[in-house]
Design an enzyme around this catalytic site. Sequence first.
Site, short mmCIF file in Angstrom:
data_model
loop_
_atom_site.label_atom_id
_atom_site.label_comp_id
_atom_site.label_asym_id
_atom_site.label_seq_id
_atom_site.Cartn_x
_atom_site.Cartn_y
_atom_site.Cartn_z
N ASP A 46 55.28 -11.92 11.55
CA ASP A 46 53.97 -12.57 11.49
C ASP A 46 53.56 -12.65 10.02
O ASP A 46 54.23 -12.09 9.15
CB ASP A 46 52.99 -11.70 12.30
CG ASP A 46 51.72 -12.43 12.66
OD1 ASP A 46 51.52 -13.57 12.23
OD2 ASP A 46 50.90 -11.82 13.39
N GLU B 194 53.26 -16.63 5.85
CA GLU B 194 52.93 -17.87 5.12
C GLU B 194 53.09 -17.73 3.61
O GLU B 194 53.49 -18.73 2.99
CB GLU B 194 51.50 -18.30 5.46
CG GLU B 194 51.30 -18.67 6.91
CD GLU B 194 51.27 -17.46 7.86
OE1 GLU B 194 50.93 -16.36 7.40
OE2 GLU B 194 51.61 -17.63 9.03
N ASP C 70 47.15 -18.03 15.92
CA ASP C 70 45.97 -17.38 16.48
C ASP C 70 44.99 -18.40 17.07
O ASP C 70 43.96 -18.72 16.47
CB ASP C 70 45.30 -16.52 15.39
CG ASP C 70 46.25 -15.42 14.91
OD1 ASP C 70 47.25 -15.16 15.62
OD2 ASP C 70 45.99 -14.85 13.84
#
Length: 973
Positions: free
Chosen positions: A535, A538, A611
Site C-alpha cells: 500500500d 505512490e 480508499d
Amino acid sequence: MKVLGTSALTSTLVLLSILPQTLAVKAGDFRTCSQSGFCRRGRALASRAKEGIASWRSPYSVDPSTLSLSPEQSSFAAAVTSSLYPDVKFSLEVRLHEDGVARVRMDEVDGLKKRYDEAARWALVAEPQVSQDIKWTIGKTDARVAYGKGFELLVEFAPLRVVLRKGGKEQVVVNGRGLLHMEHFRQKAEEPAPVEPSEEGSDEQTVLKVENVRAWFEGESEDAYWEESFSGWTDSKPKGPESLSLDIDFPNHAHVYGIPQHATSLSLPTTTGEDPFFNDPYRLYNADVFEYVASATTSLYGSIPLMHAHSADSTVGVFHVVGSETWIDVAHSSAKSTETQWISESGILDLFILPGPTPADVFAQYARLTGTAPLPAHWALGYHQCRWNYVSTDDVRGVQKRFDEEDMPVDVFWLDIEYSEGHKYFMWDKKSFPDPVDMMNDVAAVGRKMVVIVDPHIKRSDDYPVYKLAQELDVLVKQKGGETDYDGWCWPGSSVWVDFFNPKSWAFWSSLFNPKQGSQWSWTDSTEDVYIWNDMNEPSVFNGPEITMPKDNVHYGGWEHRDIHNINGMILPNVTARGLVERGEIAKRPFVLTRSFFAGSQRYGAMWTGDNLGTWEHMAVGLKMTLANSIAGMPFTGSDVGGFFGNPEPEMLVRWYHVGAFAPFFRAHAHLDTKRREPYLLDEPYKGIVRDILRLRYSMLPIWYTAFRETSVTGLPIIRPHYVVFPNDPNGFALDDQYFIGSSGLLVKPVTRPDVTEETVYLPENQVYYDYFTNQAYRGAAKGKNIVVPAALHQIPLLIRGGSILPTRERPRRASSLMKNDPFTLRVALDNKSRARGELYLDDGVTFSHKDGQIVWREFVAEKEKKGKTVRLSSRDLAGANTATAVESVALATYDPQNSFARSIGGVRVEKIVVVGLISKPSSVSVEGGSQLQWEYVAGVAAGEKKEGVASVLTIKDPRVDVASDWAIVIKA
Ligand SMILES: *[C@@H]1O[C@H](CO)[C@@H](O)[C@H](O)[C@H]1NC(C)=O
Ligand SMILES: *[C@@H]1O[C@H](CO)[C@@H](O)[C@H](O)[C@H]1NC(C)=O
C-alpha cells in the site's frame, strides 16, 4: 502539519465559496492545472493556437538532409529543428514493429541537461522487434510506409506531423494542431538579455521577430520556469523548464477510453467545456487522495498513459511512455472526432501508436509491449476478508471461526498495518500477535491463506533491521541535492524510503522474504502461506507536497523524483513478488496487491481502486474504474466491497457483495473507525443473501480461472465492456455499467442504486440470452434492445448469451482449495441455431508447472445435426489441438494429454449437464458409443424461437463422463 502559502490559501477560499465542500478540500491538497506551471503553459499554448488558428504553424520540422534509414529500412532517424531556436537540436526516430505498431521517439540532443529517457525500460516487457519486411519510402517532403490491412503511416517533414491512416482515412494525427513543444534546457538568465542596438536595421528586425515569434509560441513570461510554490511547498526545479506538450487527435473516433486512474465514466468526458467539475485535464500523478470525489478528473493512485480511441470501424491505441506528471485534455470536437493534448512535466517523447483495427488487436499489441498479467494462484480468485484491523491472533481465529459456523466461503484473511510493532513492517506486535506462525498455520489448516501489509515507508529506527540494512546498503531516496537521505512523515512517524530504482535494492528487498538465504536478516516469523499487500507506494508521504515526495528529491542515477514519480510504485510489487517466488523449496505463484501502478504493473499482481467511500456513487464508479483498469492492461482489479470509509446500510452492503463477486479481485475492507461488518454479522435476510453471493462466486471459479488463463496469454481483459465484445455496435460504446466476463458469454449488470426491484439490460444482438438463475429466455434485436429483468435485493441481473457453455462447481466449500476434486456442472445455453461452445482451463493453481504443460484445457461444443434436431455435445482437448498463440506454444511444446496434473484429476467427473433451449423433448440421451443416461426434461421456449418465456431445460444427472477426457453425449430428438 502543513502551512498553507497565501496564494494557495486565497485560491482555496475562492473555491470554498463556489464549490461543494468535498471538492474544496481536494482542491486545497492537490493542484489543479492552473496551479501547476507546466500544465498552465501547455494549456496556454493550446489556447494561443486556437486564437491564431489560421496562422498557427508548428515550429518543429524534420531536416530531410539528416535522414538515415536503418539497415532493414523499417526505422529511420532524422534531426528535428525548431524555427524558434535554430541552435537547439532534437532527434527523431520512427520505428515500425513486426505487428504494425509504430514508435515515435524524440529527444533533445546535446542539451545543457539530459531528459529522462528510461520510462520504457520499466514499462516494456522487452525491446520490441522492428519489422524486417515493412520498408519506408523517403520523399522530399515526407516519409511514408504502407502495411497490413490498408494502413499507412506518414511522417510529414515541415512542419513535423505524424499520421496513421487506414483505407485512406486519418485515424491518429500527432501534432496536427501544432501543440508539440519540447521545452529545451536553458540557462537561467540573471536579467532579461537586452537587445543590442545594431548597426544594420534589418538584423535588429530579425532579432525582434524571433523574440515575437517565441512569445507567440511560448507566451510572454517565463511562467514558473525556475521555481514554483504550492500550498507552502517550493519546488526548486534545478533543471528549469523541460515540459513536453503533444496533441494527439483521433479523427473519425468519437470515444476515447483508458488513461486510468480516474473516478469517471469509461468513455472519457470532455475536459475543455463549461462543466465546472470537468474543466481540468485528466491528471496522471500517483496520489493518495483522502476521500476522493466519485466523479472527477483528479489523479488517483496509479497511472497508465494508454488511451483507446474507438469507432464502429476502427479501434486504435496510443501509449505515451512517460513517468512524470502528465495532464491530458480531451475534447469531443465533433460528433465523430476526438482531440487530445498531453502535457508532461519532463521526459522524452516516446509514443507508441497501436493501429488496431479491432479492440482485440489493440489488446494484443499492448500486451506485446508491456506483457500480460500472469496466471495468479487459484486461491487469489476466492473471497478476501480484510479490515483495518484484525487486532490480534485470536481476533483472526475468531473471524475464521465465525465464517465456518455460518458456512460462508472465504480464502484469505488480511492484516493491515496494526499487526506490526510501531509500524515497522515484518515485526509483529507481540502483545497482540504473540503467536503469528501458529495463527498462520491455523488459517492454512483449512486451505486458506493470509495477506499481510508491507508498506514502502521505513521507520527510521535503529532497532529496525530493515532500516539498518537499507541504510548500510545506501539505497534510500535522497532529498534535494542528492546527499542526505530523505526523511518524511508516514504511519511510523519519521520514515525513509528505499529507492527501488537502485539495482542494489532489489536482491536486498526480495531477500527479506527469503529465510533460505542466510546472509541477511529475513522475515522468519512467517510461513509460505502468507502473501503481501503493498500500500502507500505512490509514495504517500503525510507531510510532503500533495501528500507525496518533493519533486526535487533525488533517485538513483541522479534523476529527480519528478522524472519517475508515476513509475515509482511499480518496482516494489515486482521485487516483493520475486521474494515470494524465491522463498520456498518449490517456487509458488506469488500474490501481491498494489495500490500504485504504472503501465506494466499487471506483470506483478493485483490492484484495487484504493480508499473508496461507502456510498452508492462510489460503488457505481468503482465498477467503471475496474473496467478502465481492465482495458489498460491491469485485468486483476477490484474495488473494496462495502467502501473503505463509512458504515454502509445492509442493502448497500448486499449490493456491494454482488459488485465484488463479479470483479476479478474480490475483497471486503473497512476503515479503523467503521463498525465491524463481516458478512456473518448481518441479520437475515441479508446474511443469507450474502452467503448465496459468496457461494455463487465460488461455484463460478472455473469460469473466472479460465478467463484469467485467457488474459495471461492474449491480454484480452477479464471483464469486458461492450465496445470490446461488440465493436460495431454504437449503442454500446458508452456503456459501462454492464459487462461480459471473459469469453464465457456471461453478461452482468450489478445493481448500484438503492430501492431497485428491476433493472434494464441492453442486449446488443439478435440472439437469445437466458437468465442465469431462472432460464427465462430474452430476445435481443439486430440493432440492439433494452430488456427489463428482475433485480430485487437477492437478485443480480446475470444473463448467459445463447451459444455458451459454462463449467461450474456447485458444492459449497469453506475455501477454494477444498474444491480441487469436486465434480463439475456444465450449463449448455443453446443459441438460436441450437449450438453452443465453452472452455475450461485447470492446473494445479499453485506452482509454475503449467508452464511445462501440466494443464487440462478443454473445449465443449454442442451442435445440432444438419437435418433433424439431434444435438451432440462433445468435449475435446484444446491444449493438444494446436490452436495456441505463440506465447502458449512454449508451454504447449511439452504438452502431453497424460501429464501428471491431468492424471491427478483423472477421476473428476461431470456430475450434471443442464441443456437450456432445446427444441423438443429428447427421445433418448446417451454417451456416444456407451450407455443410456438418466435425464429430466421440462418443456419451455426453444432457443431459436421468437417467443420469450422460460426456456426448455434438459437435466442430465450423473452423465458418467470425466472432465479431463474426450467424450460425446448424443441428445436424440
Ligand atoms: C521486474 O520484473 C521483470 C519482469 O517483468 C524483470 O525482468 C525485472 O528484472 C524485474 N525487476 C525489476 C527490478 O524491475
Ligand atoms: C441468430 O443469432 C445471430 C447472432 O448471434 C444473429 O446474427 C442471427 O440473425 C440470429 N438468427 C435468427 C434466426 O434469429
